[in-house]
Design an enzyme around this catalytic site. Structure first.
Site, PDB file in Angstrom:
ATOM      1  N   GLU A   1       0.853  -1.196   0.000  1.00  0.00           N
ATOM      2  CA  GLU A   1       0.000   0.000   0.000  1.00  0.00           C
ATOM      3  C   GLU A   1       0.882   1.235   0.000  1.00  0.00           C
ATOM      4  OE1 GLU A   1      -3.074   0.297   3.049  1.00  0.00           O
ATOM      5  OE2 GLU A   1      -3.232  -1.889   3.106  1.00  0.00           O
TER       6      GLU A   1
ATOM      7  N   GLU B   1     -13.987   4.965  -1.986  1.00  0.00           N
ATOM      8  CA  GLU B   1     -14.909   4.021  -1.348  1.00  0.00           C
ATOM      9  C   GLU B   1     -15.769   4.769  -0.334  1.00  0.00           C
ATOM     10  OE1 GLU B   1     -12.812   0.099  -0.429  1.00  0.00           O
ATOM     11  OE2 GLU B   1     -11.178   1.270  -1.274  1.00  0.00           O
TER      12      GLU B   1
ATOM     13  N   LYS C   1     -16.227   3.949   3.677  1.00  0.00           N
ATOM     14  CA  LYS C   1     -15.138   4.137   4.649  1.00  0.00           C
ATOM     15  C   LYS C   1     -15.468   5.352   5.513  1.00  0.00           C
ATOM     16  CE  LYS C   1     -11.410   1.725   3.251  1.00  0.00           C
ATOM     17  NZ  LYS C   1      -9.966   1.686   3.189  1.00  0.00           N
TER      18      LYS C   1
ATOM     19  N   GLU D   1     -10.305   9.344   4.389  1.00  0.00           N
ATOM     20  CA  GLU D   1     -10.414   7.901   4.103  1.00  0.00           C
ATOM     21  C   GLU D   1     -11.200   7.584   2.820  1.00  0.00           C
ATOM     22  OE1 GLU D   1      -9.250   4.939   5.661  1.00  0.00           O
ATOM     23  OE2 GLU D   1      -7.862   6.465   6.342  1.00  0.00           O
TER      24      GLU D   1
END
Ligand SMILES: *[C@@H]1O[C@H](CO)[C@@H](O)[C@H](O)[C@H]1NC(C)=O
Length: 328
Positions: A251, A302, A305, A310
């Protein structure tokens, strides 16, 4: 002359097919209620020549869609499953039977026992890795088993040569990786030190934009924070007897919204500079000439989240339009 060009052609074919594509992958997270179907995602990945994907857990629809795509996959077990995988060899056998064996035309690069495993669960890690490895071997699958860690497994990291693991569990993990020849997976975000210590960590150093040496660590010098972070883990592995353990950065990335330094401009700089840096193949100061492979976080924004930063790490909106151009 003809011989020379033939040589050049063959050389180019062997070493330069897709230098970026080889070193770069993407995290495919599923915490959104508006994400495209896995089949559409696979088409998107192919259209961008993205040939490496990392999945946090083995989602059957996603694995099915990836079959036969030629895209390689790092797949994780859920942290919650580690205790069972550690204490019961048959749980590991079942995990492999359910999540690996059915996908006969899928190229699994490795299996990650958990992700940034919380302190109260790290005790299960060594046995879970052993049991998964034994289950894979019994099923004639040669897929390395490893785990994904964050920089917080280090008790020191500055300068990079001071890098050392802060727990005995990481020594056991390192011994396992040495004995099996597997890589260590590292989640390394230059963004977090930058927003935590803005007065000490220059934005340019975090974004690969400086070009000048910022960290002196004799005989090594660093002009970007990414290499310094990776080398701190190289140093820790070396001290734990794992100097030859490969690091894969599972990541890294930069958000586009939600904080002072989160912006489309900075995210575009970070990810494009990262790709260029890895494609150059220069490696890190401690391991010159050996580029790490890195997976950008993440494929999509997303919406399930936590609110704020985030939700804004994606390279693509859920409608598959790019948030900003990335040159893969
Ligand atoms: C895709 O979604 C983004 C963000 O919601 C939006 O700005 C953009 O216009 C959309 N593109 C298309 C083609 O629908």
């Amino acid at each position: 002359m003809e011989g020379f060009y033939a040589f050049l052609f063959i050389f180019t074919c062997i070493f330069n097919i897709h230098p970026g594509a080889r070193a770069i992958g993407i995290n495919y997270g599923l915490n959104g209620d508006d994400l495209p179907t896995p089949t559409d995602v696979v088409s998107l990945l192919k259209s961008k020549s993205i040939s490496n994907i990392r999945l946090f857990e083995p989602n059957p629809n996603v694995l099915e869609a990836l079959q036969g795509s030629g895209i390689s996959v790092i797949v994780g077990t859920r942290n919650e499953d580690l205790q069972a995988l550690a204490s019961d060899a048959s749980a590991a056998t079942k995990w492999v039977e359910t999540n690996i064996l059915p996908y006969t035309s899928l190229n699994f690069k490795c299996i990650s026992a958990g992700n940034e495993v919380p302190a109260e669960q790290t005790q299960y890690l060594p046995a879970a890795m052993q049991n998964l490895d034994a289950a894979l071997t019994a099923a004639s699958q040669s897929i390395p088993v490893t785990t994904a860690v964050s920089m917080s497994v280090l008790s020191a990291s500055d300068p990079p040569s001071k890098g050392a693991f802060g727990s005995e569990i990481m020594s056991q993990v390192t011994s396992f990786l040495v004995s099996k020849g597997g890589p260590l997976l590292l989640n390394a975000y230059t963004y977090f030190p930058r927003i935590s210590y803005p007065e000490n960590v220059k934005l340019e150093f975090a974004l690969f934009e400086g070009g000048a040496t910022v960290v002196h660590d004799d005989p090594y010098s660093y002009d970007n924070l990414f290499d310094a972070m990776v080398d701190a883990v190289h140093a820790a592995l070396e001290k734990a007897g794992g100097s030859d353990v490969e690091i894969i950065v599972t990541e890294t990335g930069w958000p586009t919204e939600g904080s002072a330094d989160a912006s489309v401009e900075n995210a575009m700089k970070y990810n494009n500079n990262l790709i260029r840096h890895l494609a150059a193949g220069s490696g890190t100061p401690r391991k010159p000439g050996k580029s790490v492979e890195a997976y950008i976080f993440a494929l999509f924004n997303e919406d399930l989240k936590a609110e704020g930063v985030e939700q804004h790490w994606g390279l693509f909106y859920p409608n598959m339009t790019e948030v900003y151009p990335v040159d893969f």
